[in-house]
Design an enzyme around this catalytic site. Structure first.
Site, short mmCIF file in Angstrom:
data_model
loop_
_atom_site.label_atom_id
_atom_site.label_comp_id
_atom_site.label_asym_id
_atom_site.label_seq_id
_atom_site.Cartn_x
_atom_site.Cartn_y
_atom_site.Cartn_z
N PHE A 1 80.90 53.23 102.23
CA PHE A 1 79.89 52.34 102.82
C PHE A 1 79.52 51.17 101.92
O PHE A 1 78.46 50.57 102.07
CB PHE A 1 78.63 53.12 103.20
CG PHE A 1 78.88 54.34 104.04
CD1 PHE A 1 79.41 54.22 105.31
CD2 PHE A 1 78.64 55.61 103.55
CE1 PHE A 1 79.67 55.34 106.09
CE2 PHE A 1 78.90 56.74 104.31
CZ PHE A 1 79.41 56.60 105.58
N THR B 1 88.21 56.05 107.00
CA THR B 1 88.36 55.08 108.08
C THR B 1 89.69 55.18 108.81
O THR B 1 89.86 54.57 109.86
CB THR B 1 88.21 53.66 107.51
OG1 THR B 1 89.00 53.56 106.31
CG2 THR B 1 86.77 53.38 107.16
N ALA C 1 91.27 46.80 107.25
CA ALA C 1 92.31 47.20 108.19
C ALA C 1 93.24 46.05 108.52
O ALA C 1 94.47 46.19 108.45
CB ALA C 1 91.66 47.73 109.47
N ASN D 1 94.14 51.35 116.45
CA ASN D 1 94.15 52.75 116.86
C ASN D 1 92.83 53.03 117.56
O ASN D 1 91.80 53.19 116.90
CB ASN D 1 94.34 53.67 115.66
CG ASN D 1 94.47 55.13 116.05
OD1 ASN D 1 93.74 55.63 116.90
ND2 ASN D 1 95.39 55.83 115.42
N LYS E 1 91.42 55.52 118.98
CA LYS E 1 90.71 56.76 118.64
C LYS E 1 89.95 56.59 117.33
O LYS E 1 88.78 56.96 117.21
CB LYS E 1 91.70 57.93 118.55
CG LYS E 1 91.03 59.27 118.25
CD LYS E 1 92.05 60.39 118.17
CE LYS E 1 92.61 60.72 119.53
NZ LYS E 1 93.47 61.94 119.50
N VAL F 1 86.26 46.72 112.96
CA VAL F 1 85.11 47.25 113.69
C VAL F 1 84.18 48.07 112.80
O VAL F 1 83.12 48.49 113.24
CB VAL F 1 85.56 48.13 114.88
CG1 VAL F 1 86.36 47.31 115.87
CG2 VAL F 1 86.36 49.34 114.41
N GLY F 2 84.58 48.30 111.55
CA GLY F 2 83.85 49.24 110.71
C GLY F 2 82.40 48.88 110.48
O GLY F 2 81.56 49.76 110.28
N GLU F 3 82.10 47.59 110.50
CA GLU F 3 80.72 47.16 110.27
C GLU F 3 80.06 46.61 111.53
O GLU F 3 78.84 46.66 111.68
CB GLU F 3 80.70 46.14 109.13
CG GLU F 3 81.18 46.76 107.83
CD GLU F 3 81.24 45.78 106.67
OE1 GLU F 3 80.49 45.97 105.70
OE2 GLU F 3 82.05 44.84 106.73
#
Length: 733
Positions: free
Chosen positions: A244, A471, A513, A619, A621, A691-693
Site C-alpha cells: 500500500f 496484486t 501493471a 485480468n 478477476k 486500477v489498484g488505486e
C-alpha cells in the site's frame, strides 16, 4: 523499445490470454506455505540470528547517553548496534528521516538500537536492559496549531500553486457559492506482513531478503545508507504480504539487519513490531482543506478553488491533495494551493493513492454540497461539469475519459432513480441513504525492463525485479509473455523481486501493471525477432501461435529455435512524451448505500458499486479483486481509520491493530464492480492503465454523501464516527 507514438495493432490485441480472468499462478504457493515472505527464508543461510529494534522513547530531542553493557552481557546476545558503533552512515534518497537515529531524535520510535541474539526471545529480553537517557526537546505535533506557519513547498513533481483566470472575481460574482473546510486524519498502513528483512554478508557484498515494493530504489538507498557501491547490494523480495505504499522505500529493518549481520558476523533477521510500523515508518499525513466553488444557477462551475495544508518532517513534502481538482471538473476560473508545515511526527509519505485519496475525500463532498445548494441531482451535476481537456491547459486533451459513462451506467445499475430526499427512507431503526462520488487517478508510466529465456523444451522464463504486493503481477506478466509468444500460460515461468534481474517500474503509483507488462512485452518482441531470424523467417511477418513460428508457408516449433541451449534476450520499454501531449488518467463512479441507526448514529454500509474506465483490463478477476480491496479500504477511511496523535508527547497512540480500526468481513456488504470496455493506445503497447488505486479514490466521499442523504447530517471531518452524527439525527417518531 521506445514507445513514443500511439500503439497500433500488435500481438496483445489477440487477447487469447491477456484480458482473460485466469486464476493467480502464485495462489497455490501462498495457500500451501511455499511462498517465501521476508521473515520466512529458512533455507538460504545457516544459523540466522535475530534482531530486536529499540525505538526512541521521545519524539524530539537528543540521546544524552545510552548504556548497552547489561544487554551485551545478557544470555545469547551477539551484538548491540547503535549510531555510536555502526560507523558512518548516509541517508537514502527516498528517506526523510535517518533509519538509525542518534544522538538526534527526529520522531517518536525512531530506531536507535538493534539487539542481536541467538533467539528472538533473547534479543527482546536483552533489549529491555538497554538504558537510554534523553534530553527532551520541544516538538511540533499538531497540524492545526502549525497551519499558520506552513510554507509553500519547494521542489517535487507537483507544483505547489496553480491559477487560471481570475478565481477571486469569479467566485465573488458567482450566483451560488460554497466555502467549506474539510479535514482528513493521519492514517496508518495496516498490511498483514510487517516490514521484515534477513541480511547476510559474503565478504563485502550484502544480500537482503526483504519486503520492498521498489527493488531498484531500495538497492540504491541501501547502498547510499551503508556507504557501499550499489553492485555490492542484492535485494530479494519475491513475495510481499501487502504494501500500500508503506514498502515503497527502504525502512529501518533492512538497514539494521545489514548492520546487525556485519556486527554479529552471521545472518540476522529483523521484523518491525506493529507499534514501530505506525510510529517508525511512513504514514498518510493529515490534511486541512478549504474548498470554494462558484456556479451559475444552471449548474455550471465558474470558479474552483482548493487549498490544502499538510505536515511532514523537515525536508519532507506535502500531501498533494489538490492534484485531482486541477483535472477533474470544468470551470474557467481556477486556483489551487498547497502549504507544508514542519511537524515532528513520523514521516508522512505514500499510502495507496497519495494525494487523490484525501483530496477526493474533501472534493467529492464539496461537489455534493454545491449540487444540493443548486437543487440538482449530484450525478447530473457531475455530468454537466465534465471536461474532455485539461481545465488548466485546454490544449491538452485526455487520451480517454469515460467518466460520464461511468456515472450513467452506475446510476442505472445501482437504482439511483429510487434515491429520495435526505432523512425520508427508513428500514426499521435504520435511516437509509445513497451517495455517489467520482473516482479519479492519473495513470503514469515508468521505464521497465525484463529478461526472457527460451529453453529447448519450449518453456519461457521471464526475469524482472518487478514485485507482487498481492496484486497479481506474476499472473499478468505470464499472460503477457504467453500472448506475445503464442504459448499457453502453463509454458511460462515468472521470477520476480530480485535486484539481479533487470530493473522494472516496481509496484506503486498505479504505474506497475501497465509499465511492467509493457517491459515484458518489449523483451518478448525482441525474442520474437531473434527467433525468427535464427529460423530464417521474416521477423516482420512471422506469426507466433500455438507454440509455433510461421511465415512464408513455413512453420517451426518455437522449441526448435533454442535447440539444446537457451536463447536469452533483454529489453526495456522507454516512454516518450505522449503523457505530456495528453492526460493519461483513470476514472470511476462510486456508489454506496448506507444505513444509519436512528438511535445511536452507527453507520453500516449496505451495498457498494464501482464502475471503472481504466484502459485494457489485463485480468478481470484480479482487477476486480484490486477494486473491491480498495473499496474496502475506502470504508475504513470513511468510518474508522485514524491515527490519534498525542499532541503533547508526539506519537500515535493507537499504534496497533487493536486500536487502529480497519474494516473486517462483517463490515463489508456485497460489492459490485463493472469495467467499461476501453483500450488506450496512448498509454503503452498493452493499451492498459491501472486500477489498484482508482478503486479507493472517491469511495470515502460516496459513503459520507450517503450518510448525509440518510440523515441530513453533513460531516466534514473524517472519520465519520457516530458521535459526529448522533447530535444531528432527526427526532424519532
Amino acid at each position: 523499445m521506445k514507445f513514443d507514438t500511439p500503439a497500433g495493432q500488435n500481438p496483445i490485441d489477440a487477447m487469447r490470454v491477456v484480458g482473460q480472468p485466469l486464476d493467480r499462478i502464485d495462489g497455490p504457493h501462498k495457500v500451501t506455505g511455499t511462498a517465501h515472505y521476508a521473515y520466512e527464508w529458512h533455507d538460504v543461510t545457516e544459523r540466522a540470528a535475530y534482531g530486536h529494534v529499540i525505538g526512541a522513547g521521545i519524539a524530539k530531542g537528543r540521546i544524552a547517553s545510552i548504556d548497552t553493557s547489561a544487554a551485551e552481557r545478557a544470555p545469547g546476545v551477539l551484538a548491540v548496534v547503535t549510531a555510536q558503533n555502526a560507523g558512518k552512515l548516509g541517508q537514502g534518497r527516498m528517506n526523510t528521516a535517518k533509519l538509525l537515529g542518534g544522538p538526534e531524535i527526529q520522531h517518536y520510535h525512531q530506531a536507535i538500537a538493534l539487539v542481536v541474539a541467538d533467539t528472538f526471545e533473547q534479543a527482546r529480553a536483552a533489549a529491555s536492559l538497554v538504558h537510554v537517557v534523553y534530553t527532551r526537546g520541544r516538538g511540533r505535533f499538531s497540524l492545526e496549531a502549525e497551519k499558520d506557519n506552513a510554507v509553500k513547498p519547494q521542489g517535487g513533481d507537483t507544483p505547489a500553486d496553480t491559477a487560471v483566470g481570475d478565481f477571486d472575481a469569479a467566485f465573488a460574482s458567482a450566483e451560488v457559492t460554497l466555502d467549506e473546510t474539510y479535514t482528513t486524519p493521519d492514517q496508518s498502513h495496516a498490511m498483514m506482513e510487517p516490514m521484515a528483512s534477513l541480511a547476510e554478508w559474503d565478504g563485502d557484498k550484502v544480500t537482503i531478503w526483504t519486503s520492498n515494493q521498489m527493488i531498484a530504489w531500495g538497492k540504491g538507498d541501501v547502498a547510499r545508507t551503508l556507504g557501499i557501491a550499489p553492485d555490492k547490494v542484492r535485494l530479494v523480495s519475491p513475495y510481499i504480504g501487502g504494501g500500500f505504499g508503506g514498502k515503497l522505500f527502504v525502512r529501518a529493518d533492512a538497514v539494521l539487519a545489514a548492520l546487525g549481520a556485519k556486527a554479529a558476523k552471521r545472518a540476522v533477521k529483523v521484523a518491525l513490531h506493529r507499534p514501530l510500523i505506525a510510529n517508525n515508518t511512513t504514514h498518510r499525513p493529515a490534511t486541512l482543506q478549504r474548498i470554494r466553488i462558484g456556479a451559475n444557477k444552471d449548474g455550471r462551475i465558474t470558479a474552483m478553488g482548493h487549498e490544502s495544508w499538510s505536515g511532514d518532517l523537515e525536508g519532507g513534502g506535502p500531501e498533494v491533495a489538490v492534484q485531482q481538482t486541477r483535472l477533474l471538473y470544468a470551470g474557467e476560473h481556477r486556483m489551487s494551493k498547497m502549504r507544508l508545515a514542519t511537524l515532528d511526527l513520523p514521516e508522512g509519505n505514500a499510502m495507496r493513492a497519495p494525494g487523490e485519496t484525501p483530496g477526493m475525500m474533501a472534493l467529492e463532498i464539496a461537489i455534493d454540497e454545491i449540487a444540493d445548494k443548486l437543487g440538482m441531482d449530484p450525478v447530473e451535476f457531475r455530468i454537466r461539469n465534465d471536461t474532455q481537456v485539461d481545465p488548466e491547459k485546454p490544449e491538452r486533451p485526455f487520451s480517454q475519459r469515460q467518466l460520464v459513462e461511468c456515472l450513467r451506467q452506475g446510476a442505472e445499475k445501482f437504482g439511483w432513480d429510487a434515491r429520495k430526499a435526505h432523512g425520508s427512507v427508513r428500514d426499521g431503526r435504520w435511516l437509509i441513504g445513497m451517495g455517489v462520488a467520482a473516482g479519479f487517478r492519473n495513470a503514469p508510466v515508468m521505464k521497465s525492463g525484463a529478461r526472457v529465456r527460451l529453453d529447448g523444451d519450449g518453456r519461457v522464463t521471464v526475469e524482472t525485479d518487478m514485485t507482487d504486493i498481492g496484486t497479481g503481477s506474476y499472473t499478468i506478466i505470464a499472460q503477457t509473455a504467453a500472448e506475445t509468444l503464442g504459448l499457453p500460460i502453463e509454458s511460462i515461468d515468472v521470477k520476480l523481486g530480485d535486484s539481479d534481474f533487470p530493473a522494472s517500474a516496481g509496484s506503486g503509483g498505479q504505474w506497475g501493471a501497465n509499465s511492467a507488462t509493457a517491459g515484458v512485452y518489449a523483451a518478448c518482441m525482441k525474442l520474437r525477432e531473434v527467433v525468427a531470424t535464427k529460423l530464417e523467417l521474416d521477423p516482420a511477418t512471422a506469426e507466433f501461435v500455438d507454440g509455433k513460428v510461421s511465415a512464408g508457408g513455413k512453420s517451426v516449433s518455437l522449441a526448435d529455435a533454442a535447440g539444446d541451449g537457451q536463447i536469452v534476450v533483454e529489453d526495456a520499454i522507454e516512454f516518450g512524451d505522449l503523457d505530456k501531449q495528453k492526460v493519461l488518467s483513470t476514472f470511476a463512479a462510486h456508489f454506496a448505500e448506507v444505513g444509519v441507526d436512528m438511535h445511536t448514529g452507527e453507520t453500516r454500509v449496505r451495498r457498494m458499486l464501482s464502475v471503472a474506465a481504466a484502459g485494457r483490463i489485463l485480468n478481470p478477476k484480479q482487477a476486480r479483486s484490486q477494486m473491491i480491496g480498495a473499496m474496502t479500504m475506502g470504508v475504513g477511511a470513511a468510518l474508522s481509520e485514524e491515527l490519534a496523535v498525542d499532541t503533547t508527547m508526539g506519537f500515535f497512540v493507537n499504534h496497533d491493530l487493536a486500536g487502529y480500526e480497519v474494516p473486517v468481513h462483517a463490515d463489508i456488504p456485497v460489492q459490485e464492480v463493472v469495467f467499461l470496455d476501453e483500450a488506450d493506445a496512448d498509454s503503452s503497447p498493452m493499451k492498459a492503465k491501472g486500477v489498484g488505486e482508482l478503486g479507493l479514490c472517491g469511495v470515502p466521499a460516496a459513503i459520507a454523501n450517503a450518510i448525509h442523504n440518510a440523515t441530513g447530517v453533513r460531516v466534514r471531518e473524517y472519520p465519520i464516527t457516530l458521535e459526529k452524527v448522533i447530535g444531528g439525527l432527526p427526532d424519532i417518531a
